[in-house]
Design an enzyme around this catalytic site. Structure first.
Site, short mmCIF file in Angstrom:
data_model
loop_
_atom_site.label_atom_id
_atom_site.label_comp_id
_atom_site.label_asym_id
_atom_site.label_seq_id
_atom_site.Cartn_x
_atom_site.Cartn_y
_atom_site.Cartn_z
N GLY A 146 0.76 -1.21 0.03
CA GLY A 146 -0.08 -0.03 -0.19
C GLY A 146 1.09 1.25 0.11
O GLY A 146 0.50 2.15 0.54
N ALA A 147 1.82 1.33 -0.99
CA ALA A 147 2.95 2.33 -0.87
C ALA A 147 2.66 3.69 -1.91
O ALA A 147 3.55 4.47 -1.83
CB ALA A 147 4.26 1.89 -1.08
N ASN A 148 1.62 3.63 -2.39
CA ASN A 148 1.26 4.23 -3.45
C ASN A 148 0.78 5.71 -2.72
O ASN A 148 0.59 6.83 -3.36
CB ASN A 148 0.19 3.95 -4.26
CG ASN A 148 -1.09 3.80 -3.98
OD1 ASN A 148 -1.27 2.50 -3.56
ND2 ASN A 148 -2.06 4.55 -4.03
N GLY A 186 -0.22 7.99 1.27
CA GLY A 186 -0.43 7.83 2.77
C GLY A 186 0.76 7.45 3.57
O GLY A 186 1.77 7.65 3.29
N GLY A 189 2.20 4.36 3.75
CA GLY A 189 3.02 3.52 3.10
C GLY A 189 4.05 4.22 2.11
O GLY A 189 4.87 3.99 1.92
N SER A 231 -3.98 -0.57 14.36
CA SER A 231 -5.03 0.47 14.57
C SER A 231 -5.52 0.38 15.92
O SER A 231 -5.74 -0.69 16.58
CB SER A 231 -6.12 0.47 13.70
OG SER A 231 -7.09 1.10 13.99
N TYR A 261 -13.84 -2.97 10.20
CA TYR A 261 -12.32 -2.88 10.21
C TYR A 261 -11.90 -3.28 11.38
O TYR A 261 -10.66 -3.70 11.32
CB TYR A 261 -12.40 -1.35 10.02
CG TYR A 261 -11.06 -0.76 9.98
CD1 TYR A 261 -10.20 -0.77 8.60
CD2 TYR A 261 -10.38 0.01 10.93
CE1 TYR A 261 -9.02 -0.25 8.59
CE2 TYR A 261 -8.93 0.54 10.84
CZ TYR A 261 -8.37 0.30 9.50
OH TYR A 261 -7.06 0.80 9.69
#
Length: 324
Positions: free
Chosen positions: A45-47, A49, A51, A174, A203
């Site tokens: 998820g590095a694209n 935020g 990440g 979280s 979540y």
């Protein structure tokens, strides 16, 4: 009566916002001087935020960084931005969709066959998903994206991490896990169940299940040269809310100025990935670049083991894929 109620609501809201502002001001920044030249890191998820900023920091330290993302277009844009900011050309995009176990297995196969080492794995990807869709694997989408997919990926990369020891697994959890519940008889939270129709608890439940298996993994890997730690990034302005309805997104935008920005939220992930302070620490929970108390919902070692075993069963993890 209604005036008193309104005043009470406003007072409570003001107190929460002040608290969030204090937390934001007290954010600690990782100042580790660690050089990562010759090391390889994967950030899921590095694209965007957390990440993105985690990956950018690792690239700045000279690491070979693999951006593990679902969207090639967004990932390539992130890669170009990271390269411009760090002057590190050794940043690469690899595609993985956690809503597909086939995609996870293909990604892991590619990594295991093409990479000589893996020193850092940051399990950052996750999403707030309120619909109760079922994936091609017969698993609920919110559970697979937030738990089953990352769980499977981690297991499939263990041998490469062992080969590269000392190595680190970092899991972005979280604070919502304190509100989660684990139902072993329905860990998939199937779409026709009452549990699946709950909203934010989706979540919380998924993140709690992954935290439980992360704690079990730390136990199984103790003494292997791989450390496994988890963290709460705090309340952060990220794109994790992009799947929420318009009204809820509007509320988040109003509150956003009181949240941490993504770069601030990424600091604990970076700290666990690079700091010498935690090189021999495993199975712990961190907040604001410091050791924190493990959420009470994830301290039952017997339950953690059962969640790990049930998760392995649901993703059809074979003995050849994992020797744990």
């Amino acid at each position: 009566m209604w005036v008193y109620f309104l005043f009470s609501c406003l007072t409570l809201t003001a107190a929460v916002l002040i608290r969030l502002k204090v937390i934001k001001v007290r954010t600690r920044w990782d100042r580790s001087p660690t050089c990562l030249v010759g090391k390889t890191a994967i950030v899921t998820g590095a694209n965007c935020g957390l990440g993105f900023y985690t990956a950018q920091d690792l690239a700045k330290r000279g690491a070979r960084v693999i951006l593990a993302c679902r969207s090639r277009e967004r990932a390539e844009a992130a890669r170009r931005q990271i390269v411009r900011a760090t002057h590190n050309q050794n940043v690469h995009v690899r595609i993985v969709d956690f809503a597909s176990l086939k995609s996870v297995r293909e990604f892991a196969k590619e990594i295991n066959s093409s990479e000589e080492r893996l020193d850092i794995l940051v399990n950052n990807a996750g999403a707030l998903i309120f619909e109760d869709d079922v994936t091609e694997d017969g698993l609920s989408k919110f559970m697979q994206v937030n738990h089953f997919g990352p769980f499977l990926l981690t297991e499939l990369l263990i041998d490469l991490l062992k080969k590269s020891k000392p190595s680190r697994i970092v899991y972005v959890s979280s604070s919502s896990v304190t509100h989660g519940q684990i139902h072993l008889d329905n860990l998939n939270y199937s779409a026709n169940s009452r549990i699946a129709r709950l909203t934010f608890s989706n979540y919380a439940n998924s993140k709690l299940c992954h935290l439980a298996t992360t704690n079990e993994l730390a136990k199984r890997l103790r003494g292997s040269g791989i450390t496994v730690n988890s963290l709460d990034p705090g309340t952060v302005r990220t794109e994790v809310t992009r799947n929420l309805n318009i009204m809820t997104q509007g509320l988040f935008r109003i509150l956003a100025s009181f949240f941490k920005i993504s770069e601030e939220g990424a600091q604990t992930s970076i700290y666990l990935a690079v700091s010498d302070d935690v090189q021999d620490v495993t199975g712990k929970y961190f907040y604001n670049c410091a050791l924190s108390e493990m959420p009470s919902t994830a301290i039952d070692s017997t339950l953690n083991r059962k969640v790990w075993e049930k998760s392995a069963e649901l993703v059809h993890l074979t003995h050849t894929e994992s020797t744990l």
